[in-house]
Design a protein around this motif. Structure first.
Motif, mmCIF file in Angstrom:
data_model
loop_
_atom_site.group_PDB
_atom_site.id
_atom_site.type_symbol
_atom_site.label_atom_id
_atom_site.label_comp_id
_atom_site.label_asym_id
_atom_site.label_seq_id
_atom_site.Cartn_x
_atom_site.Cartn_y
_atom_site.Cartn_z
ATOM 1 N N THR A 1 -10.942 -0.418 11.627
ATOM 2 C CA THR A 1 -9.783 0.383 11.227
ATOM 3 C C THR A 1 -8.939 -0.351 10.197
ATOM 4 O OG1 THR A 1 -7.885 1.613 12.088
ATOM 5 C CG2 THR A 1 -8.280 -0.550 13.022
ATOM 6 N N LEU A 2 -7.971 0.379 9.643
ATOM 7 C CA LEU A 2 -6.933 -0.220 8.810
ATOM 8 C C LEU A 2 -5.696 -0.462 9.670
ATOM 9 C CD1 LEU A 2 -7.039 1.803 5.458
ATOM 10 C CD2 LEU A 2 -7.529 -0.610 5.737
ATOM 11 N N LYS A 3 -5.090 -1.630 9.512
ATOM 12 C CA LYS A 3 -3.854 -1.960 10.213
ATOM 13 C C LYS A 3 -2.783 -2.227 9.163
ATOM 14 C CE LYS A 3 -6.323 -4.142 14.076
ATOM 15 N NZ LYS A 3 -6.486 -5.395 14.873
ATOM 16 N N THR A 4 -1.650 -1.536 9.305
ATOM 17 C CA THR A 4 -0.622 -1.600 8.273
ATOM 18 C C THR A 4 0.737 -1.894 8.881
ATOM 19 O OG1 THR A 4 -1.887 0.065 7.038
ATOM 20 C CG2 THR A 4 0.342 -0.387 6.288
ATOM 21 N N TRP A 5 1.488 -2.755 8.203
ATOM 22 C CA TRP A 5 2.858 -3.071 8.593
ATOM 23 C C TRP A 5 3.807 -2.697 7.450
ATOM 24 C CZ3 TRP A 5 -1.324 -5.964 9.768
ATOM 25 C CH2 TRP A 5 -1.507 -6.386 11.108
ATOM 26 N N LYS A 6 4.968 -2.208 7.825
ATOM 27 C CA LYS A 6 6.031 -1.958 6.849
ATOM 28 C C LYS A 6 7.337 -2.509 7.406
ATOM 29 C CE LYS A 6 7.777 1.489 3.661
ATOM 30 N NZ LYS A 6 7.577 2.850 3.142
ATOM 31 N N GLN A 7 7.966 -3.395 6.638
ATOM 32 C CA GLN A 7 9.217 -4.016 7.078
ATOM 33 C C GLN A 7 10.348 -3.618 6.141
ATOM 34 O OE1 GLN A 7 9.593 -8.307 8.420
ATOM 35 N NE2 GLN A 7 10.763 -8.455 6.527
ATOM 36 N N VAL A 8 11.443 -3.185 6.718
ATOM 37 C CA VAL A 8 12.621 -2.796 5.954
ATOM 38 C C VAL A 8 13.819 -3.577 6.479
ATOM 39 C CG1 VAL A 8 14.160 -0.915 5.317
ATOM 40 C CG2 VAL A 8 11.723 -0.491 5.494
ATOM 41 N N LYS A 9 14.532 -4.236 5.568
ATOM 42 C CA LYS A 9 15.765 -4.930 5.930
ATOM 43 C C LYS A 9 16.941 -4.138 5.384
ATOM 44 C CE LYS A 9 14.508 -9.768 6.620
ATOM 45 N NZ LYS A 9 14.803 -11.167 6.220
#
Length: 562
Positions: free
Chosen positions: A328-336
């Motif tokens: 699978t694809l594993k994705t992270w998105k971080q917002v400060k």
């Protein structure tokens, strides 16, 4: 006494030295975690040091058959820093079916972490198909629009190849992403040994209906049947073609039209806050991390918290990261976000909710950040404003005289000086007030001219291009032109989709955009495109912002797919 002190000092220095020692990092990886009995796979052990030690494979040999080991090293110089990496590649064959573990492997003073792998039974229906053939399989034959489909391509060959090229899956109205560099191993088919090249791909359909993958093609040269050993001989050309694959792609469910459509196997959201105390006017850092399995980083929606009472929000540029595995694809998105309170007291942070579709359970689920209350202190904003003497009023000398008498005598002429300066102050204040009034008149007139110049400023996408897309009834182009025009016209209200735009428009435009979304995402169903109403709204005031009451809808994320 001195001797004891020296011993203590030596002991302290020794502990500090031991604390600063850095051991070489040792890692272990495998090229596959799902293996069929009879197949081989590769274990790679890597250390970031030019060590003379060798990995201890004694425990490994009790669980797997070790077929061979190769060793390599590399030297890197980056920004003047010198580093050496050494690695061992070990070819293994499992001895039994079931879940198995590659045990920790010792190298010098370090050991690797254990690795879980799965050994499956061989399929009795799989047959050999000559000296070279291609197998292509998928983890599902039906999926929703934007849902991940994992396709596995295997090239089997029992001949000697001097060169070759294996094509990638190609499909119309789909995004294809290669998940790995591929692995090479051996297997048995009908008593014959084959070398296998295996690759994995993730496919995301963008349109409902039937999705067909073109056959996978291999073109190469066979050196096995060469009759001479001339250095100019490259072998005879050879070709292999796989069977085609087809999928049934279902449209986005009706209840998800106009919302973020996130078909995934796993969605998690978490947050971190900077440490209190919190004070009015001082930024509070809120970090939100969104983790999704089954989507690429370009498919993750923006994290929009909407407006929060008594707080100004300043988001930083989001950071994304994608990890591709064979499964699978594993994705992270971080917002400060920098949150600046404008009022003291208990400030309530509302709940944040993200809707997604679980492709394992085939159900709509929600991931949430719970509501919370932040205690905010007034800080410097609660300080008493210093009193300023009124120049028009006679000074009260009762208390001031008492304090002055304790220190030094106050000249009696000071009162007369104040009386004289009051007249001058009054005159100067009147002049400055008049000048300030004239300045404000010019200032109030200035923005009107500025507004006219900014509204008449040309943009890259004009309404003519939107009208052209309407005339041609090109809904895809209409969607792109509307989003580009909106982002240019309203830079403070950036949008990535039509759903984010329509919330600012009048009800007629909202209905027209809903109809277009239905046509884009459900092409099998017939929806009438109201060309006349579109032209009327675009040429009129349909794209002007309409002030609306705040509702819970403002907390939703903008629509993901365009």
């Amino acid at each position: 006494m001195i001797g004891k002190n020296m011993q203590k000092l030596l002991l302290i220095f020794l502990l500090l030295a031991l604390n600063n020692i850095t051991y070489a990092a040792v890692t272990a990886t495998v090229d596959r975690t799902h293996i069929v009995i009879g197949e081989t796979f590769n274990l790679t052990i890597t250390v970031d040091d030019n060590t003379s030690a060798q990995p201890d494979l004694s425990e490994l040999q009790q669980v797997f058959r070790v077929l061979g080991t190769s060793q390599s090293s590399s030297t890197n110089i980056i920004n003047g820093k010198y580093s050496v990496e050494k690695s061992w590649q070990i070819s293994l064959m499992p001895l039994a079916v079931g879940n198995n573990t590659i045990p920790p492997i010792k190298l010098g003073n370090q050991t690797t972490r254990p690795i879980q792998i799965t050994i499956a039974k061989s399929d009795p229906n799989t047959k050999a198909n000559g000296d070279i053939f291609i197998e292509i399989t998928a983890d599902k034959n039906s999926a929703f629009v934007k849902e991940q489909i994992i396709v596995t391509v295997k090239l089997f060959y029992s001949i000697s190849l001097s060169e070759g090229n294996l094509s990638e899956p190609i499909a119309k109205n789909a995004i294809v992403t290669q998940l790995d560099k591929g692995s090479t191993y051996r297997t048995q088919r009908d008593g014959k040994t084959y070398e296998v090249i295996e690759r994995h791909y993730a496919i995301f359909a963008e349109k409902s209906g039937k999705l067909e993958l073109n056959p996978i093609i291999f073109n190469g040269r066979d050196n096995t049947s060469r009759r001479n050993f001339s250095m100019f001989s490259t072998g005879k050309p050879i070709r292999a073609v796989s069977k085609p694959l087809a999928f049934d792609i279902k449209p986005i469910p009706q209840q998800s039209i106009g919302k973020d459509w996130l078909p995934a196997t796993k969605v998690q959201i978490s947050q971190k806050w900077s440490k209190p105390p919190y004070t009015v006017g001082e930024p509070i850092t809120r970090t939100i991390i969104l983790y999704i399995e089954g989507l690429s980083e370009t498919q993750i929606p923006d994290i929009d918290l909407g407006e929060i009472k008594d707080i100004r929000i300043y988001p930083e540029q989001p950071q994304t990261q994608t990890e591709a595995t064979a499964q699978t694809l594993k994705t992270w998105k971080q917002v400060k976000l920098a949150l600046i309170p404008t009022q003291a007291g208990a400030i309530r942070i509302p709940e944040y909710q993200l809707q997604w579709y679980n492709t394992k359970t085939n159900q709509i689920e929600h991931t949430k950040l719970p509501p919370m209350t932040l205690p905010v202190d007034a800080g410097d904003f609660a300080m008493d404003i210093p009193k300023i003497d009124n120049p028009f009023k006679q000074p009260e000398t009762t208390n001031s005289a008492t304090i002055a008498d304790m220190n030094q005598p106050t000249p009696t002429t000071e009162v007369q000086i104040v009386e004289k300066t009051n007249v001058l102050w009054k005159v100067s204040t009147g002049i400055f007030a008049l000048l300030w009034l004239i300045t404000m008149i010019f200032y109030l007139k200035k923005p009107n001219k500025k507004a006219k110049t900014t509204t008449s400023k040309p943009v890259k996408i004009s309404k003519r291009q939107i009208v052209a897309a309407i005339d041609n009834q090109d809904l895809s182009q209409l969607q792109k032109n509307l989003i580009k025009w909106w982002n240019q016209q309203y830079p403070n209200k950036q949008a990535t989709n039509l759903a984010a735009i329509k919330t600012w428009l009048n009800p007629q435009m909202q209905q027209l955009i809903n109809d277009v979304e239905l046509q884009l995402y459900n092409p099998d169903k017939k929806h009438r495109f109201n060309q006349q109403q579109w032209l009327k709204q675009i040429k009129g005031k349909g794209l002007e912002i309409v002030q609306q009451k705040k509702t819970l809808d403002t907390k939703r994320l903008p629509e993901l797919y365009q």
